[in-house]
Design a protein around this motif. Sequence first.
Motif, PDB file in Angstrom:
ATOM      1  N   ALA A  50       0.872  -1.180   0.000  1.00  0.00           N
ATOM      2  CA  ALA A  50       0.000   0.000   0.000  1.00  0.00           C
ATOM      3  C   ALA A  50       0.905   1.224   0.000  1.00  0.00           C
ATOM      4  O   ALA A  50       1.876   1.288   0.760  1.00  0.00           O
ATOM      5  CB  ALA A  50      -0.908   0.014   1.218  1.00  0.00           C
ATOM      6  N   MET A  51       0.609   2.173  -0.851  1.00  0.00           N
ATOM      7  CA  MET A  51       1.382   3.411  -0.918  1.00  0.00           C
ATOM      8  C   MET A  51       0.733   4.432   0.012  1.00  0.00           C
ATOM      9  O   MET A  51      -0.474   4.641  -0.032  1.00  0.00           O
ATOM     10  CB  MET A  51       1.413   3.945  -2.346  1.00  0.00           C
ATOM     11  CG  MET A  51       1.951   2.933  -3.349  1.00  0.00           C
ATOM     12  SD  MET A  51       3.638   2.501  -3.046  1.00  0.00           S
ATOM     13  CE  MET A  51       4.407   3.281  -4.417  1.00  0.00           C
ATOM     14  N   LEU A  52       1.534   5.030   0.865  1.00  0.00           N
ATOM     15  CA  LEU A  52       1.062   6.031   1.816  1.00  0.00           C
ATOM     16  C   LEU A  52       1.742   7.355   1.513  1.00  0.00           C
ATOM     17  O   LEU A  52       2.922   7.391   1.213  1.00  0.00           O
ATOM     18  CB  LEU A  52       1.396   5.600   3.242  1.00  0.00           C
ATOM     19  CG  LEU A  52       0.961   4.192   3.645  1.00  0.00           C
ATOM     20  CD1 LEU A  52       1.530   3.842   5.008  1.00  0.00           C
ATOM     21  CD2 LEU A  52      -0.543   4.086   3.655  1.00  0.00           C
ATOM     22  N   TRP A  58       6.314  19.080   3.760  1.00  0.00           N
ATOM     23  CA  TRP A  58       6.985  18.437   2.641  1.00  0.00           C
ATOM     24  C   TRP A  58       6.267  17.116   2.397  1.00  0.00           C
ATOM     25  O   TRP A  58       5.725  16.514   3.308  1.00  0.00           O
ATOM     26  CB  TRP A  58       8.476  18.212   2.913  1.00  0.00           C
ATOM     27  CG  TRP A  58       8.782  17.205   3.969  1.00  0.00           C
ATOM     28  CD1 TRP A  58       8.978  15.864   3.780  1.00  0.00           C
ATOM     29  CD2 TRP A  58       8.902  17.411   5.373  1.00  0.00           C
ATOM     30  NE1 TRP A  58       9.211  15.234   4.962  1.00  0.00           N
ATOM     31  CE2 TRP A  58       9.183  16.171   5.966  1.00  0.00           C
ATOM     32  CE3 TRP A  58       8.814  18.524   6.209  1.00  0.00           C
ATOM     33  CZ2 TRP A  58       9.358  16.016   7.329  1.00  0.00           C
ATOM     34  CZ3 TRP A  58       8.995  18.349   7.556  1.00  0.00           C
ATOM     35  CH2 TRP A  58       9.266  17.125   8.098  1.00  0.00           C
ATOM     36  N   ARG A  59       6.250  16.701   1.167  1.00  0.00           N
ATOM     37  CA  ARG A  59       5.568  15.448   0.839  1.00  0.00           C
ATOM     38  C   ARG A  59       6.501  14.276   1.091  1.00  0.00           C
ATOM     39  O   ARG A  59       7.662  14.303   0.732  1.00  0.00           O
ATOM     40  CB  ARG A  59       5.146  15.444  -0.629  1.00  0.00           C
ATOM     41  CG  ARG A  59       3.876  16.239  -0.860  1.00  0.00           C
ATOM     42  CD  ARG A  59       3.471  16.236  -2.293  1.00  0.00           C
ATOM     43  NE  ARG A  59       3.179  14.880  -2.750  1.00  0.00           N
ATOM     44  CZ  ARG A  59       2.983  14.573  -4.020  1.00  0.00           C
ATOM     45  NH1 ARG A  59       3.041  15.489  -4.949  1.00  0.00           N
ATOM     46  NH2 ARG A  59       2.723  13.341  -4.376  1.00  0.00           N
ATOM     47  N   ARG A  60       5.967  13.262   1.705  1.00  0.00           N
ATOM     48  CA  ARG A  60       6.753  12.067   1.993  1.00  0.00           C
ATOM     49  C   ARG A  60       5.920  10.848   1.619  1.00  0.00           C
ATOM     50  O   ARG A  60       4.745  10.784   1.959  1.00  0.00           O
ATOM     51  CB  ARG A  60       7.098  12.036   3.480  1.00  0.00           C
ATOM     52  CG  ARG A  60       7.985  10.938   3.896  1.00  0.00           C
ATOM     53  CD  ARG A  60       9.398  11.238   3.494  1.00  0.00           C
ATOM     54  NE  ARG A  60      10.230  10.182   4.032  1.00  0.00           N
ATOM     55  CZ  ARG A  60      11.482  10.058   3.745  1.00  0.00           C
ATOM     56  NH1 ARG A  60      12.052  10.916   2.947  1.00  0.00           N
ATOM     57  NH2 ARG A  60      12.181   9.087   4.242  1.00  0.00           N
ATOM     58  N   ARG A  61       6.519   9.894   0.913  1.00  0.00           N
ATOM     59  CA  ARG A  61       5.808   8.680   0.515  1.00  0.00           C
ATOM     60  C   ARG A  61       6.467   7.464   1.160  1.00  0.00           C
ATOM     61  O   ARG A  61       7.682   7.371   1.211  1.00  0.00           O
ATOM     62  CB  ARG A  61       5.837   8.522  -1.003  1.00  0.00           C
ATOM     63  CG  ARG A  61       5.068   9.625  -1.715  1.00  0.00           C
ATOM     64  CD  ARG A  61       5.118   9.430  -3.192  1.00  0.00           C
ATOM     65  NE  ARG A  61       4.269   8.282  -3.543  1.00  0.00           N
ATOM     66  CZ  ARG A  61       4.296   7.692  -4.730  1.00  0.00           C
ATOM     67  NH1 ARG A  61       5.103   8.097  -5.665  1.00  0.00           N
ATOM     68  NH2 ARG A  61       3.502   6.676  -4.974  1.00  0.00           N
ATOM     69  N   TRP A  62       5.625   6.559   1.652  1.00  0.00           N
ATOM     70  CA  TRP A  62       6.081   5.284   2.188  1.00  0.00           C
ATOM     71  C   TRP A  62       5.313   4.170   1.516  1.00  0.00           C
ATOM     72  O   TRP A  62       4.206   4.371   1.037  1.00  0.00           O
ATOM     73  CB  TRP A  62       5.801   5.168   3.683  1.00  0.00           C
ATOM     74  CG  TRP A  62       6.723   5.913   4.552  1.00  0.00           C
ATOM     75  CD1 TRP A  62       7.955   5.513   4.989  1.00  0.00           C
ATOM     76  CD2 TRP A  62       6.497   7.187   5.123  1.00  0.00           C
ATOM     77  NE1 TRP A  62       8.503   6.472   5.794  1.00  0.00           N
ATOM     78  CE2 TRP A  62       7.621   7.513   5.894  1.00  0.00           C
ATOM     79  CE3 TRP A  62       5.448   8.109   5.060  1.00  0.00           C
ATOM     80  CZ2 TRP A  62       7.730   8.690   6.596  1.00  0.00           C
ATOM     81  CZ3 TRP A  62       5.559   9.279   5.752  1.00  0.00           C
ATOM     82  CH2 TRP A  62       6.685   9.562   6.507  1.00  0.00           C
ATOM     83  N   TRP A  80      10.661   3.379   1.761  1.00  0.00           N
ATOM     84  CA  TRP A  80      10.235   4.541   1.006  1.00  0.00           C
ATOM     85  C   TRP A  80       9.604   4.076  -0.296  1.00  0.00           C
ATOM     86  O   TRP A  80       9.873   2.975  -0.756  1.00  0.00           O
ATOM     87  CB  TRP A  80      11.369   5.524   0.784  1.00  0.00           C
ATOM     88  CG  TRP A  80      12.569   4.953   0.103  1.00  0.00           C
ATOM     89  CD1 TRP A  80      13.583   4.261   0.686  1.00  0.00           C
ATOM     90  CD2 TRP A  80      12.873   5.017  -1.281  1.00  0.00           C
ATOM     91  NE1 TRP A  80      14.500   3.885  -0.244  1.00  0.00           N
ATOM     92  CE2 TRP A  80      14.098   4.340  -1.466  1.00  0.00           C
ATOM     93  CE3 TRP A  80      12.244   5.565  -2.387  1.00  0.00           C
ATOM     94  CZ2 TRP A  80      14.689   4.203  -2.710  1.00  0.00           C
ATOM     95  CZ3 TRP A  80      12.843   5.429  -3.623  1.00  0.00           C
ATOM     96  CH2 TRP A  80      14.047   4.770  -3.773  1.00  0.00           C
ATOM     97  N   ALA A  81       8.743   4.885  -0.839  1.00  0.00           N
ATOM     98  CA  ALA A  81       7.898   4.415  -1.927  1.00  0.00           C
ATOM     99  C   ALA A  81       8.176   5.119  -3.239  1.00  0.00           C
ATOM    100  O   ALA A  81       8.316   6.331  -3.298  1.00  0.00           O
ATOM    101  CB  ALA A  81       6.436   4.624  -1.553  1.00  0.00           C
ATOM    102  N   ASN A  82       8.262   4.331  -4.257  1.00  0.00           N
ATOM    103  CA  ASN A  82       8.145   4.778  -5.636  1.00  0.00           C
ATOM    104  C   ASN A  82       7.730   3.553  -6.451  1.00  0.00           C
ATOM    105  O   ASN A  82       7.659   2.441  -5.919  1.00  0.00           O
ATOM    106  CB  ASN A  82       9.429   5.442  -6.159  1.00  0.00           C
ATOM    107  CG  ASN A  82      10.614   4.513  -6.220  1.00  0.00           C
ATOM    108  OD1 ASN A  82      10.477   3.295  -6.338  1.00  0.00           O
ATOM    109  ND2 ASN A  82      11.800   5.079  -6.117  1.00  0.00           N
ATOM    110  N   ASP A  83       7.445   3.766  -7.712  1.00  0.00           N
ATOM    111  CA  ASP A  83       6.938   2.651  -8.519  1.00  0.00           C
ATOM    112  C   ASP A  83       7.972   1.541  -8.682  1.00  0.00           C
ATOM    113  O   ASP A  83       7.625   0.366  -8.735  1.00  0.00           O
ATOM    114  CB  ASP A  83       6.481   3.165  -9.888  1.00  0.00           C
ATOM    115  CG  ASP A  83       5.247   4.050  -9.779  1.00  0.00           C
ATOM    116  OD1 ASP A  83       4.485   3.885  -8.801  1.00  0.00           O
ATOM    117  OD2 ASP A  83       5.042   4.906 -10.659  1.00  0.00           O
TER     118      ASP A  83
END
Length: 170
Positions: A50-52, A58-62, A80-83
């Motif tokens: 699941a991408m959070l 600041w934007r942060r993706r997990w 950490w999240a990316n495609d």
Amino acid sequence: MLAFDRRHFLSSLTGAAGAMLVGPGRDRDSIHAAETGPKPEIRITDVKTAMLEVDWGWRRRWMLIRIDTDQGISGYGDTWANDAARAHVLGYRQLLLGEDPTEVERLFRRMMGRAYGVFGAAHFDGGVAAHAASGVETALWDIAGKAVGAPVYKLLGGKHWDRVRLYCCV
């Protein structure tokens, strides 16, 4: 020279954990039977992500990783999240299905072997693959701890600190 890794440590704990789970009032023979009796099989049935995304100025993706087993135990890890990271985790899914999740070290080595190949970095995104493998490894340790009824820090050698200083990096 004595070689010692997390996998051997975890397997050495299973007998002790079994003895602890037997409970008080049992004799030594029943404890020995619990240690040497057939071990229940536990197998990985699914790996999900699941991408959070959060915005703290600041934007942060997990990416949250959940590994499910046939015994109803789920383990959670994150990275950490990316495609590309998600593609690696889902690529590891085929490698993990049907495997025993308590064999953390063996599975982690297989994932890292896929990430870097035999002769070094096979892909320019080997670091992303390692981050993905690390998130999966955390989920596997979570399952291993739940399976033996002990917190993961005990599986990894015990408590070292009473307090831990936390920080967040951008």
